[in-house]
Write a protein that holds these residues in place. Structure first.
Motif, PDB file in Angstrom:
ATOM      1  N   PHE A   6       0.826  -1.203   0.000  1.00  0.00           N
ATOM      2  CA  PHE A   6       0.000   0.000   0.000  1.00  0.00           C
ATOM      3  C   PHE A   6       0.867   1.262   0.000  1.00  0.00           C
ATOM      4  CE2 PHE A   6      -2.649  -3.195   2.044  1.00  0.00           C
ATOM      5  CZ  PHE A   6      -3.906  -2.957   1.521  1.00  0.00           C
ATOM      6  N   PHE A   7       0.312   2.356  -0.563  1.00  0.00           N
ATOM      7  CA  PHE A   7       0.890   3.678  -0.305  1.00  0.00           C
ATOM      8  C   PHE A   7       0.525   4.030   1.139  1.00  0.00           C
ATOM      9  CE2 PHE A   7       0.156   3.809  -4.886  1.00  0.00           C
ATOM     10  CZ  PHE A   7       1.294   4.462  -5.371  1.00  0.00           C
ATOM     11  N   VAL A   8       1.456   4.631   1.856  1.00  0.00           N
ATOM     12  CA  VAL A   8       1.142   5.054   3.225  1.00  0.00           C
ATOM     13  C   VAL A   8       1.231   6.568   3.290  1.00  0.00           C
ATOM     14  CG1 VAL A   8       1.808   4.912   5.646  1.00  0.00           C
ATOM     15  CG2 VAL A   8       1.982   2.886   4.177  1.00  0.00           C
ATOM     16  N   VAL A   9       0.149   7.199   3.713  1.00  0.00           N
ATOM     17  CA  VAL A   9       0.080   8.671   3.747  1.00  0.00           C
ATOM     18  C   VAL A   9      -0.381   9.121   5.127  1.00  0.00           C
ATOM     19  CG1 VAL A   9      -0.492   8.752   1.288  1.00  0.00           C
ATOM     20  CG2 VAL A   9      -2.336   8.751   2.979  1.00  0.00           C
ATOM     21  N   PRO A  10      -0.147  10.393   5.457  1.00  0.00           N
ATOM     22  CA  PRO A  10      -0.665  10.890   6.741  1.00  0.00           C
ATOM     23  C   PRO A  10      -2.183  10.648   6.800  1.00  0.00           C
ATOM     24  CG  PRO A  10       0.749  12.536   5.725  1.00  0.00           C
ATOM     25  CD  PRO A  10       0.565  11.441   4.714  1.00  0.00           C
ATOM     26  N   LYS A  11      -2.689  10.403   7.969  1.00  0.00           N
ATOM     27  CA  LYS A  11      -4.105  10.045   8.140  1.00  0.00           C
ATOM     28  C   LYS A  11      -5.034  11.045   7.435  1.00  0.00           C
ATOM     29  CE  LYS A  11      -6.698   7.254  10.901  1.00  0.00           C
ATOM     30  NZ  LYS A  11      -6.286   5.895  11.225  1.00  0.00           N
ATOM     31  N   MET A  25      -7.672   2.953   3.500  1.00  0.00           N
ATOM     32  CA  MET A  25      -7.947   2.181   4.717  1.00  0.00           C
ATOM     33  C   MET A  25      -7.403   2.985   5.883  1.00  0.00           C
ATOM     34  SD  MET A  25      -6.803  -1.400   3.135  1.00  0.00           S
ATOM     35  CE  MET A  25      -6.823  -2.333   4.647  1.00  0.00           C
ATOM     36  N   HIS A  26      -8.251   3.167   6.897  1.00  0.00           N
ATOM     37  CA  HIS A  26      -7.868   4.048   7.993  1.00  0.00           C
ATOM     38  C   HIS A  26      -7.584   3.296   9.290  1.00  0.00           C
ATOM     39  CE1 HIS A  26      -9.041   7.250   5.324  1.00  0.00           C
ATOM     40  NE2 HIS A  26     -10.252   6.740   5.210  1.00  0.00           N
ATOM     41  N   ASP A  27      -7.755   1.970   9.257  1.00  0.00           N
ATOM     42  CA  ASP A  27      -7.662   1.242  10.532  1.00  0.00           C
ATOM     43  C   ASP A  27      -6.346   0.481  10.713  1.00  0.00           C
ATOM     44  OD1 ASP A  27      -8.177  -0.501   8.540  1.00  0.00           O
ATOM     45  OD2 ASP A  27     -10.006  -1.353   9.398  1.00  0.00           O
ATOM     46  N   SER A  84      -3.325   1.973  11.076  1.00  0.00           N
ATOM     47  CA  SER A  84      -2.400   2.731  11.910  1.00  0.00           C
ATOM     48  C   SER A  84      -3.134   3.943  12.477  1.00  0.00           C
ATOM     49  CB  SER A  84      -1.204   3.180  11.052  1.00  0.00           C
ATOM     50  OG  SER A  84      -0.779   4.477  11.412  1.00  0.00           O
ATOM     51  N   GLU A 143      -1.749   7.023  10.217  1.00  0.00           N
ATOM     52  CA  GLU A 143      -1.577   6.946   8.769  1.00  0.00           C
ATOM     53  C   GLU A 143      -2.768   6.287   8.088  1.00  0.00           C
ATOM     54  OE1 GLU A 143       2.014   4.805   9.236  1.00  0.00           O
ATOM     55  OE2 GLU A 143       3.258   6.452   8.515  1.00  0.00           O
ATOM     56  N   SER A 144      -2.919   6.581   6.797  1.00  0.00           N
ATOM     57  CA  SER A 144      -3.917   5.907   5.978  1.00  0.00           C
ATOM     58  C   SER A 144      -3.190   5.103   4.913  1.00  0.00           C
ATOM     59  CB  SER A 144      -4.855   6.913   5.309  1.00  0.00           C
ATOM     60  OG  SER A 144      -5.639   7.577   6.263  1.00  0.00           O
ATOM     61  N   TYR A 145      -3.756   3.932   4.561  1.00  0.00           N
ATOM     62  CA  TYR A 145      -3.169   3.074   3.541  1.00  0.00           C
ATOM     63  C   TYR A 145      -4.002   3.205   2.266  1.00  0.00           C
ATOM     64  CZ  TYR A 145      -0.028   0.697   6.804  1.00  0.00           C
ATOM     65  OH  TYR A 145       0.973   0.400   7.694  1.00  0.00           O
ATOM     66  N   ILE A 146      -3.312   3.355   1.127  1.00  0.00           N
ATOM     67  CA  ILE A 146      -4.018   3.578  -0.132  1.00  0.00           C
ATOM     68  C   ILE A 146      -3.750   2.440  -1.123  1.00  0.00           C
ATOM     69  CG2 ILE A 146      -4.435   5.212  -2.024  1.00  0.00           C
ATOM     70  CD1 ILE A 146      -4.905   6.540   0.662  1.00  0.00           C
ATOM     71  N   ASP A 147      -4.835   1.914  -1.661  1.00  0.00           N
ATOM     72  CA  ASP A 147      -4.771   0.883  -2.693  1.00  0.00           C
ATOM     73  C   ASP A 147      -5.448   1.457  -3.937  1.00  0.00           C
ATOM     74  OD1 ASP A 147      -5.003  -1.310  -4.320  1.00  0.00           O
ATOM     75  OD2 ASP A 147      -6.459  -2.378  -3.059  1.00  0.00           O
TER      76      ASP A 147
END
Lengths: 95, 491
Positions: A87-92, B148-150, B152, B155-159
Motif C-alpha cells: 500500500f501507499f502510506v500517507v498521513p491520516k 484504509m484508515h484502521d 495505523s 496513517e492511511s493506507y491507499i490501494d
C-alpha cells in the motif's frame, strides 16, 4: 469580468499552491489581463455556434476491452515516500 | 421523536402538521468490464493491493487516457434499458479535488454533456401497482482508489486497484416520496442492471453505492433544502438513512431552525446520519473539458445494434408472466426480481399450471431456501425436479398436502418426486369403491355427528372430510371424497 485578490487566494488554496502577498498581487494583475482579453473575445457573437473542442478532424479512439496493463505494483510504488504491505502510506486522511 | 409515519399516504405527522419526504438518488454502479475506463489494467475484485494499477491509473506524468469501448457500450446498454435518450455527442470533463486516493487530483467524469439523458424506471409497489420514477441522466466516470484508515493511528493506507474503474452515475429526479420507495428504486435499478449484464449489483463489494438526497416539505410547498447522504451501501441502510434524516429535518424545522445544505454520512452501527463537516470550498470542483480527451461521438447504427440485442427486461418479463401464466402483478414482480429466480420459475412452469408453479416457488421453495440462507441457484431441488412434483399434483397422483411432505423429502434427499411417492406408497386414492368404504366407516362411527349435520349444521362437513383423510393416511383424493361425502350425507 474582474478578479480580486481574495478570488486569487481562494483559487490558489483550491490548487494547493502557496502564494505570498506579492505573488497574489502579481497573479491578480495577470488574471485581470487574461480575463480582459476574454472579455474582448466575448464581443464576438457566437449564438448557434457549437463549442469548438478540436481543430483537427479526429474522433475519440476507442480501445478493446482487454487486460494488457498493470501487474507491476513495485513500479507503481517505486516513488512513494512511504509504503507498507503493497500500500501507499500517507498521513491520516479521514473525514 | 414526535413525528409519526402514516403508511397510507406516505406523510409524516409532525407537531405542526403533515410532512412529505422528497428523495432523489445518485447511484454509482460499477461497469462490468475486464479492464478500466481509460487504462488496460484489470478490474477484478479482491486482487493484491496495487497489483491492478497502470501508470495511467497512478497518474504518472505524461500518461494519457484511452477510452474502453466496452464501457461505452455498457453505458449505452444501460441507458436503453432505462428507456433513456442516448446522446450521440458527449464530453468528458475534469472534476478537480484533492484526496489521497485520487492521484491525478481530478476525476474524469461527464458534467455538461452526459452520454445518457432523461429516462425512467417503473417501481413495483407492494400492492401490485407501478409507479414511474424519472431518471435525470447517466454519465460515465472513473472510480477513485480505496483508503484504509484502521491500519495505523496516524496513517492511511491507499490501494489504487479501484482507481480508474468505470462507474455509471445514475441520477434520479426527486420523484421518490418515502423510504420504502427509495429502497424499491434501488432494488429495481439493480434488477435492471443485472438483467442487462452491465453491473453485477453486489452492494457488499461496493459495485453499487447510493448517495441519497433527502428534503422535507409541507405537501404542495416548493422543495425544501436537501441534505446528501453519501455512500449508503445496502437496501436496508437506504431505508434507515431516509427515515432518520427526514425525522431529523422535521425536528429542526419544527423547532424553529433552518436546514443547512450539507453532505452527511450514514453510520450503519448507530442507524443515524452525521454531518461530514467538510469545508465548503472542497465542493468547488472547477469542472472543465478534459483536454486529453476528444468528445465521444457515437454512431447511431451502433446504438441501434445494441438496442436490437437487449435481453428481455424485467418489466417485459413481468407482463409476459401475467399474460401467459395468469400470475398476479405482485407474484410476477417477485419472480422476475432476480433473473435466476425467473429462469427457475419458467423451467418449472413450462407446460404446467403457471399459478401452481408460482405458488410452489414462492411458498415451499423460498421458505426452505430462506431457512438455510441459500440462493435459488444453490437449491437442492432443481426446476425440473420441482416440475416433476407439480406433474404429480396436476394429474391427481398426490394431493397438495402430500406434495408438501414429498417436497421436504426431495429437498433433504435430492430424490425425484415420483420415486419418493412410489417408495412411500403415497399415491392418492381416487378409487371410488375404496373411498366409499372409508366414508361408510366414518358415517357408521359417528351417528350423532351425522344427525347434527343432517339437522342443518353444515360446518361439520369439514369434520367428515378430515376423518376420511385421517383413516386413509392423507392419501384420499380430496375432490373425490368431497363429492362422495356430499351424496352419502344427503342420505
Amino acid at each position: 469580468m474582474s478578479i480580486d485578490k481574495n478570488t486569487v487566494a481562494r483559487i490558489a488554496n483550491l490548487a494547493r499552491i502557496r502564494l505570498t502577498e506579492d505573488e497574489q498581487n502579481a497573479m491578480t494583475r495577470e488574471f485581470q489581463a487574461i480575463l480582459g482579453w476574454i472579455d474582448q473575445l466575448q464581443e464576438v457573437n457566437t449564438d448557434d455556434i457549437p463549442p469548438l473542442t478540436s481543430v483537427v478532424e479526429v474522433t475519440l479512439p476507442l480501445r478493446d476491452d482487454k487486460v494488457a496493463d498493470g501487474g507491476y505494483p513495485e513500479d507503481v510504488l517505486a516513488n512513494a515516500p512511504k509504503q507498507a504491505a503493497g500500500f501507499f502510506v500517507v498521513p491520516k486522511v479521514i473525514e | 421523536m414526535t413525528a409519526n409515519k402514516n403508511l397510507q399516504d406516505n406523510l409524516i405527522r409532525g407537531e405542526t402538521g403533515d410532512w412529505e419526504i422528497v428523495i432523489g438518488m445518485e447511484v454509482h454502479a460499477q461497469v462490468l468490464s475486464e479492464s478500466k475506463l481509460f487504462s488496460s489494467a484489470a478490474t477484478a475484485f479482491g486482487a493484491e493491493p496495487n497489483a491492478q494499477v497502470s501508470f495511467v491509473d497512478a497518474a504518472m506524468p505524461g500518461m494519457l487516457p484511452v477510452i474502453n469501448k466496452k464501457c461505452v457500450e455498457q453505458a449505452v446498454r444501460t441507458g436503453l434499458g432505462i428507456n433513456a435518450k442516448i446522446n450521440l455527442h458527449s464530453v468528458f470533463d475534469r472534476k478537480n479535488y484533492f484526496y489521497a486516493d485520487l492521484p491525478s487530483g481530478y476525476q474524469i467524469s461527464q458534467f455538461k454533456d452526459p452520454i445518457v439523458g432523461k429516462g425512467q424506471i417503473e417501481l413495483d409497489m407492494p400492492d401490485g401497482s407501478t409507479r414511474t420514477i424519472g431518471i435525470t441522466r447517466l454519465h460515465l466516470e472513473q472510480d477513485a482508489g480505496k483508503s484504509m484508515h484502521d491500519q495505523s493511528p496516524t496513517e492511511s493506507y491507499i490501494d489504487l486497484n479501484r482507481s480508474g474503474v468505470a462507474l455509471m452515475e445514475i441520477v434520479s429526479e426527486p420523484d421518490l416520496r418515502s423510504s420504502e420507495e427509495a429502497g424499491l428504486y434501488l432494488k429495481k435499478l439493480r434488477t435492471i442492471l443485472r438483467y442487462l449484464g452491465t453491473c453485477d449489483g453486489n452492494m457488499d463489494e461496493g459495485s453499487m453505492r447510493a448517495d441519497v438526497n433527502v428534503s422535507v416539505r409541507k405537501p404542495g410547498d416548493p422543495l425544501g433544502t436537501r441534505c446528501e447522504i453519501k455512500n449508503v451501501n445496502s437496501m436496508r441502510f437506504v431505508v434507515q438513512a431516509v427515515e432518520y434524516e427526514a425525522r431529523r429535518q422535521i425536528e429542526i424545522i419544527e423547532g424553529g431552525g433552518v436546514i443547512k445544505q450539507e453532505t452527511r454520512l450514514f453510520d450503519n452501527a448507530k442507524g443515524e446520519t452525521r454531518s461530514m463537516r467538510s469545508k465548503e470550498e472542497a465542493h468547488d470542483y472547477r469542472y472543465f473539458p478534459d483536454p486529453d480527451l476528444l468528445p465521444l461521438i457515437l454512431d447511431e447504427a451502433w446504438v441501434n445494434h445494441i438496442k436490437a440485442t437487449l435481453p428481455e427486461l424485467p418489466d417485459d418479463r413481468k407482463n409476459r408472466y401475467i399474460k401467459d401464466f395468469g400470475l398476479t402483478s405482485y407474484d410476477a414482480g417477485v419472480l422476475v426480481a432476480e433473473k435466476d429466480t425467473a429462469v427457475y420459475f419458467e423451467n418449472a412452469a413450462k407446460g404446467r399450471e403457471g399459478k401452481l408453479a408460482a405458488n410452489w416457488v414462492m411458498g415451499e421453495l423460498f421458505g426452505a431456501l430462506n431457512k438455510e440462507n441459500k440462493t435459488i441457484s444453490e437449491s437442492p431441488v432443481s426446476a425440473d425436479a420441482l416440475g416433476g412434483l407439480l406433474d404429480l399434483i396436476m394429474n391427481g397422483t398426490i394431493s397438495g398436502r402430500t406434495a408438501k411432505e414429498v417436497f421436504e423429502e426431495m429437498y433433504a434427499s435430492g430424490k425425484p418426486a415420483a420415486k419418493i411417492v412410489e417408495e412411500k406408497g403415497l399415491q392418492q386414492v381416487s378409487d371410488v369403491g375404496e373411498l366409499e368404504k372409508a366414508i361408510d366407516d366414518v358415517i357408521a362411527q359417528n351417528p350423532d355427528k351425522v344427525a347434527e349435520y343432517r339437522g342443518g349444521k353444515d360446518k361439520l362437513f369439514g369434520f367428515f372430510v378430515g376423518q376420511v383423510m385421517k383413516n386413509t393416511g392423507g392419501k384420499a383424493n380430496p375432490g373425490v371424497v368431497n363429492d362422495l361425502l356430499k351424496k352419502k350425507l344427503a342420505g
